[in-house]
Design an enzyme around this catalytic site. Sequence first.
Site, short mmCIF file in Angstrom:
data_model
loop_
_atom_site.label_atom_id
_atom_site.label_comp_id
_atom_site.label_asym_id
_atom_site.label_seq_id
_atom_site.Cartn_x
_atom_site.Cartn_y
_atom_site.Cartn_z
N LYS A 175 0.83 -1.21 0.00
CA LYS A 175 0.00 0.00 0.00
C LYS A 175 0.86 1.25 0.00
O LYS A 175 0.62 2.19 -0.77
CB LYS A 175 -0.93 0.02 1.21
CG LYS A 175 -1.99 1.12 1.13
CD LYS A 175 -2.42 1.64 2.48
CE LYS A 175 -1.41 2.62 3.03
NZ LYS A 175 -1.86 3.30 4.27
N ASP A 192 -6.58 1.35 1.47
CA ASP A 192 -6.47 1.47 2.91
C ASP A 192 -7.76 0.99 3.57
O ASP A 192 -8.62 0.41 2.92
CB ASP A 192 -6.13 2.90 3.31
CG ASP A 192 -7.29 3.87 3.05
OD1 ASP A 192 -8.30 3.47 2.44
OD2 ASP A 192 -7.18 5.03 3.48
#
Length: 213
Positions: A123, A141
């Site tokens: 991420k 997220d």
Amino acid sequence: MNNDTHKRAKLVGDILDQLFPDPRPSLHFTDAFTLLTAVMLSAQCRDERVNEATAELFKVANSPQRMAALGEAGIYQYIRSLGLAKNKSKYLHKMSQQLMDHFHGQVPADFKGLESLAGVGHKTASVVMLQAFNIPAFPVDTHILRLSQRWGLSQGQTPEKVEVDLKRLFPAQDWGKRHLQFIECGRRYCKALGHKKEECPVCQGLLLVRSLN
């Protein structure tokens, strides 16, 4: 992924474009290194608090060389108000040293290089690729994971599966915009706790279309 899911994605995109026509990153940064640092610090911490800490940190350590020279203890003094500060100090120091030892002091512009750095997962690497190097990516997220499931865009239970689904639903040129729009909508309207569908324009839009069909 059926046609109905693609229609939902189109509607979601249209509503998000109306709500947030020009979304911007909330973390403060000036280059790839300060972005990477800020994203690493944002784990389990509000962006506003990260910006407060980095405003002082970047005055003395805005490059891998300066961050490594500051040392773990020195880094900690600037970020001690943030969650997981000791671990983050360790990772920032090691990451900075790795950049000098293996990447000539430059943040690599590829996933393999980024994910080889201490404290950098997929991420974080995706955010850097997208916002620092303008390379299409769709970082997932907790907001995006939650909203993708709530809006019927993905049944995935992991960020990796949701990322795959969202990349299929939205064109690559929109991934960066959608990533930021999802996050902003999750913060303002479609919250994790105390969620009320009537208070979220996207949920309302999806409910209205469903009632008309």
